[in-house]
Motif scaffolding. Structure first.
Motif, mmCIF file in Angstrom:
data_model
loop_
_atom_site.group_PDB
_atom_site.id
_atom_site.type_symbol
_atom_site.label_atom_id
_atom_site.label_comp_id
_atom_site.label_asym_id
_atom_site.label_seq_id
_atom_site.Cartn_x
_atom_site.Cartn_y
_atom_site.Cartn_z
ATOM 1 N N HIS A 163 102.117 22.318 -26.781
ATOM 2 C CA HIS A 163 102.141 23.690 -26.253
ATOM 3 C C HIS A 163 101.010 24.469 -26.909
ATOM 4 O O HIS A 163 100.811 24.372 -28.118
ATOM 5 C CB HIS A 163 103.502 24.309 -26.579
ATOM 6 N N PRO A 212 104.217 25.861 -15.542
ATOM 7 C CA PRO A 212 104.067 27.307 -15.380
ATOM 8 C C PRO A 212 105.398 28.041 -15.451
ATOM 9 O O PRO A 212 106.418 27.544 -14.966
ATOM 10 C CB PRO A 212 103.474 27.425 -13.964
ATOM 11 N N VAL A 234 109.425 26.504 -15.022
ATOM 12 C CA VAL A 234 110.077 27.058 -16.212
ATOM 13 C C VAL A 234 110.988 28.225 -15.815
ATOM 14 O O VAL A 234 110.533 29.220 -15.246
ATOM 15 C CB VAL A 234 109.027 27.503 -17.247
ATOM 16 N N LEU A 247 105.317 32.246 -16.052
ATOM 17 C CA LEU A 247 104.953 33.567 -15.540
ATOM 18 C C LEU A 247 104.339 33.532 -14.140
ATOM 19 O O LEU A 247 104.671 34.344 -13.284
ATOM 20 C CB LEU A 247 103.977 34.238 -16.525
HETATM 21 C C1 LIG Z 1 107.702 29.362 -21.793
HETATM 22 C C2 LIG Z 1 107.023 28.085 -21.832
HETATM 23 C C3 LIG Z 1 106.137 27.708 -20.817
HETATM 24 C C4 LIG Z 1 105.734 28.641 -19.683
HETATM 25 O O1 LIG Z 1 104.861 29.611 -20.173
HETATM 26 P P1 LIG Z 1 104.145 30.690 -19.221
HETATM 27 O O2 LIG Z 1 103.143 31.308 -20.100
HETATM 28 O O3 LIG Z 1 105.211 31.663 -18.821
HETATM 29 O O4 LIG Z 1 103.573 29.961 -18.072
HETATM 30 C C5 LIG Z 1 105.586 26.438 -20.868
HETATM 31 N N1 LIG Z 1 105.878 25.592 -21.886
HETATM 32 C C6 LIG Z 1 106.708 25.933 -22.893
HETATM 33 C C7 LIG Z 1 106.992 24.956 -23.972
HETATM 34 C C8 LIG Z 1 107.297 27.185 -22.907
HETATM 35 O O5 LIG Z 1 108.117 27.509 -23.914
#
Ligand SMILES: *Cc1c(COP(=O)(O)O)cnc(C)c1O
Length: 379
Positions: free
Chosen positions: A169, A226, A40, A228
């Motif tokens: 999500h 992932p 990501v 972060l």
């Molecule tokens: C931002 C995002 C992620 C990554 O999230 P983290 O908490 O930074 O690992 C994964 N999936 C979706 C749909 C997101 O918007």
């Protein structure tokens, strides 16, 4: 020319973090093919610089990256990224041309978006692959998991849209106490069963952000997503055995040192008054660079390998720090985020100090902060 405040971005660390995550999900899924890692890179790769980070991830083996909207995805293509790019955001009010011109993979999360993308594909006489988003409890975007039989037939029958994957999500993945993640997991399993029941052939499935990936291998499915953790920061309060390293170091320099007599104050609002004589250093980084005003009187920086408190208001372009106990001189390096000597101020600490989350701290590192890449980009 380089400002004295800049961010050093370690692309090797990001590549190594990507490999550590890949090994983690491979190692714990014996038999079968291990989940792939969708890297990501939305929001300028969490402030690290989308183009260089994306290319480093691609070189490390990432076959799919993800970002927030079509505009971010087009910027990645312009930066030379060839890997697949999944666009998370809603398509309903976007200019959809970029999807086709730049070979992007849209998320379809509403009937309106489905119709808009279908119409654009039909107009261009082409087909497009998409990921279907299911709402299992976040209640922002996605087709509700419990009404797919009513809402999906039109989308599934769209002649120019090819279903490539389905995803959801999690809303509470970093909170092990919260029951919602388990409910969402069950709802997603139910949605997959409904799709099978509706005659939809098996397709790729994904669900896990960093926190969900660390917590529960049952939600890894065919890919994890992932963000972060790729940047070396485990989502608080979770700890992890995955060996990741922070990739951003935010540094500046002492530009001036002056004495403060007892009873004198420093900075806007005269918020800090010295009870005893103090030695104050001025550092040319402020809220325009992403330093939150709530750091005043709470946060620290590193100078001379020691922690020095931020005293007085955070200004737009400057902070003042108390260096009474720290030998230092104009020109000395000041670390706002990262390591110096044996000390460290990490993103989690800064976020906790100001009552926010590490994601926000990283995204707020200002646009005027130059990102210096290591290794020097060899592309
Ligand atoms: C931002 C995002 C992620 C990554 O999230 P983290 O908490 O930074 O690992 C994964 N999936 C979706 C749909 C997101 O918007």
């Amino acid at each position: 020319m380089l400002r004295s405040t800049f961010a050093h971005i370690d692309l090797d660390a990001i590549a190594a973090n990507y490999r550590a995550i890949t090994a983690f999900v491979a190692g714990e899924s014996p038999g079968g093919s291990p989940p792939s890692v969708i890297a990501v890179v939305k929001a300028n790769a969490y402030g690290h610089g989308a183009g260089p980070v994306a290319r480093a991830l691609e070189q490390a083996g990432a076959e799919m990256l993800a970002c927030a909207d079509i505009e971010e995805a087009v910027a990645l293509r312009t930066a030379g990224v060839r890997a697949g790019i999944l666009v998370f955001g809603a398509m309903s009010v976007s200019d959809l041309g970029g999807l086709f011109e730049h070979d992007l993979v849209p998320t379809i999360s509403t009937p309106t978006a489905a119709r808009a993308v279908e119409a654009e594909a039909a107009r261009r006489g082409t087909q497009i692959r998409y990921h279907l988003k299911i709402d299992t409890g976040m209640h922002r975007l996605g087709f509700r998991h419990d009404s797919l039989r009513q809402t999906l037939p039109e989308l599934l029958a769209s002649p120019h849209l090819q279903l490539a994957a389905v995803y959801t999500h999690f809303a509470t993945a970093e909170d092990p106490e919260h029951p919602l993640m388990e409910r969402q997991r069950a709802a997603f399993d139910g949605a997959l069963a409904t799709l099978a029941d509706m005659g939809v052939p098996p397709m790729r499935r994904h669900a896990a952000n960093s926190a969900a990936m660390l917590r529960d291998s049952r939600v890894w499915f065919d890919a994890v997503r992932p963000g972060l953790l790729l940047y070396g920061v485990p989502p608080p309060p979770l700890a992890t055995t995955v060996l990741v390293h922070p990739a951003m170091r935010l540094v500046s320099r002492v530009v001036s040192i002056k004495g403060l007599r007892s009873g004198e104050s420093v900075g806007y609002g005269a918020r800090y008054t010295a009870a005893l004589p103090r030695r104050i250093a001025v550092v040319p980084a402020g809220y325009a660079d992403g330093l939150d005003r709530r750091l005043a009187g709470r946060g620290h920086v590193l100078v001379g390998g020691r922690r020095a408190p931020i005293v007085g208001s955070v200004s737009m372009d400057m902070i003042t720090i108390d260096v009474s106990d720290v030998p230092c001189a104009p020109g000395d390096e000041v670390v706002l985020l990262g390591r110096q000597g044996g000390e460290v101020i990490d993103v989690r600490e800064m976020a906790a100090t100001i009552g926010t989350i590490p994601w926000e701290v990283l995204c707020r590192v200002g646009t005027r902060i130059e990102r210096i890449y290591n290794p020097a980009e060899a592309f």
